[in-house]
Design a protein around this motif. Structure first.
Motif, mmCIF file in Angstrom:
data_model
loop_
_atom_site.group_PDB
_atom_site.id
_atom_site.type_symbol
_atom_site.label_atom_id
_atom_site.label_comp_id
_atom_site.label_asym_id
_atom_site.label_seq_id
_atom_site.Cartn_x
_atom_site.Cartn_y
_atom_site.Cartn_z
ATOM 1 N N THR B 103 0.830 -1.210 0.000
ATOM 2 C CA THR B 103 0.000 0.000 0.000
ATOM 3 C C THR B 103 0.861 1.255 0.000
ATOM 4 O O THR B 103 0.590 2.200 -0.742
ATOM 5 N N SER B 104 1.932 1.229 0.797
ATOM 6 C CA SER B 104 2.770 2.439 0.847
ATOM 7 C C SER B 104 3.636 2.587 -0.403
ATOM 8 O O SER B 104 4.187 3.650 -0.643
ATOM 9 N N GLY B 107 0.127 2.755 -3.380
ATOM 10 C CA GLY B 107 -1.055 3.544 -3.045
ATOM 11 C C GLY B 107 -2.345 2.762 -3.183
ATOM 12 O O GLY B 107 -3.428 3.350 -3.224
ATOM 13 N N ILE B 108 -2.248 1.433 -3.277
ATOM 14 C CA ILE B 108 -3.453 0.600 -3.426
ATOM 15 C C ILE B 108 -3.758 -0.084 -2.086
ATOM 16 O O ILE B 108 -2.895 -0.766 -1.523
#
Lengths: 145, 216
Positions: B103-104, B107-108
């Motif tokens: 995620t980091s 961005g998902i």
């Protein structure tokens, strides 16, 4: 006008001055070497807010570690490393990008990136507009450190 | 007559050797190079405290900072190559830790759901499942054009099933199969540990990857 507003305004003004699809501002974290995207204009989603890149990685990390501009043409062809190492290009579906460093107290601490979703490079004059905007931003980012 | 090694044995051997080599490099980076650099870093700090000349102090401090960054880089690279939690804590904790990094990085957001109690797997199975999940998630980051994905781990008494789903743009499976070897590699890897791999995708609706591993 507060500084955050001024920074956002500067990013948006680049978008209108040159025909580009995306403008982003990334800064190195106050503590630690990681780099985050703080502002964007023309973004197609909010992924940039969650993306953190490591010093030396991705476009932002590389521009900060080298202190030099980077141009990417026809992504993901002819890139160094894997496409997955360029998260902002993937997140915003960019095919072209031009990124310049933003200096703070003499050291590269930020990145101003303009990108297009077509493989159409920006010309020298437009590159100078981006460089000039990066210099303008240098005076605004102190509040973020 | 001596039996010739079959294709599966060869593929399995190549994949296993590659994984062992990756693990060795990761360990060497973490325990070897990383530790040596740390010794240099503490030495540099010691020198920094002893030096009185202001200019030299600043120079030493810059070098120490650079070393610190390098140590962090080496550690992260080692974890990326072979997450230590995969060996020490198991598949699920390693995947949870990877999802945070995912995620980091891209961005998902990935919503993880689990059911049943985690059953300890053989190292070969853990690594294979981890790598296949990584590949499926990498495909989402590269092609799906989505901000969200879902992952489900269902532990049953006789099998584990993992579903990785996105609501992205989807793709034509026949075309994708011919354009990328990644899909075939995922299927092959699952096959080599006695598991199954299924893929379904609809343009405009998204993609689902299903993994099934029976416990024999």
């Amino acid at each position: 006008m507060n500084q955050s507003f001024e920074i956002a305004h500067t990013c948006e003004s680049i978008l209108s001055k040159i025909a580009t699809d995306f403008v982003g501002l990334a800064l190195q974290n106050r503590e630690g070497p990681d780099v985050r995207w703080h502002y964007a204009a023309g973004n197609s989603n909010d992924k940039y807010k969650k993306i953190t890149v490591r010093y030396g990685k991705g476009i932002a990390g590389k521009v900060i570690s080298t202190g030099s501009p980077i141009t990417i043409n026809n992504f993901p062809e002819n890139i160094h490393g894997k496409a997955l190492e360029y998260p902002i290009m993937l997140a915003e579906k960019l095919l072209y990008a031009f990124a310049v460093p933003i200096f703070y107290k003499g050291a590269p601490k930020g990145v101003l990136l303009v990108g297009r979703r077509t493989n159409t490079p920006i010309n020298k004059e437009e590159q100078n507009i981006v460089r000039q905007a990066a210099i303008t931003l240098e005076g605004m980012i102190s509040s973020l450190f | 007559m001596e039996r010739q090694p079959v294709k599966n044995d060869i593929s399995s051997y190549i994949i296993q050797s590659q994984e062992e080599e990756i693990k060795r490099i990761a360990l060497e980076l973490h325990e070897g190079v990383g530790q040596t650099l740390y010794s240099l870093y503490t030495g540099m700090q010691f020198i920094g405290n002893a030096v009185e000349q202001v200019e030299m102090k600043g120079y030493v401090s810059d070098m120490a900072e650079l070393l610190e960054k390098t140590i962090q880089e080496i550690r992260l690279l080692a974890v990326e190559l072979h997450p230590p939690t995969l060996t020490t804590l198991g598949l699920l904790p390693a995947m949870k830790s990877y999802l945070k990094l995912y995620t980091s990085t891209y961005g998902i957001e990935v919503e993880l759901e689990t059911s049943g109690k985690e059953i300890p797997l053989e190292e070969r199975q853990r690594i294979t499942l981890f790598r296949v999940c990584q590949e499926a998630l990498a495909n989402i980051a590269r092609y799906a054009d989505t901000v969200k994905a879902e992952m489900t781990f269902a532990w049953q008494f006789d099998h584990l099933s993992i579903i990785i789903k996105d609501n992205g743009k989807g793709f034509n499976i026949d075309k994708g199969w011919h354009q990328s070897t990644g899909l075939a590699a995922m299927k092959e890897r699952m096959h080599l540990i006695g598991g199954e791999w299924h893929l379904s995708s609809k343009i405009g609706e998204g993609t689902v990857v299903e993994l099934y591993l029976p416990f024999i």
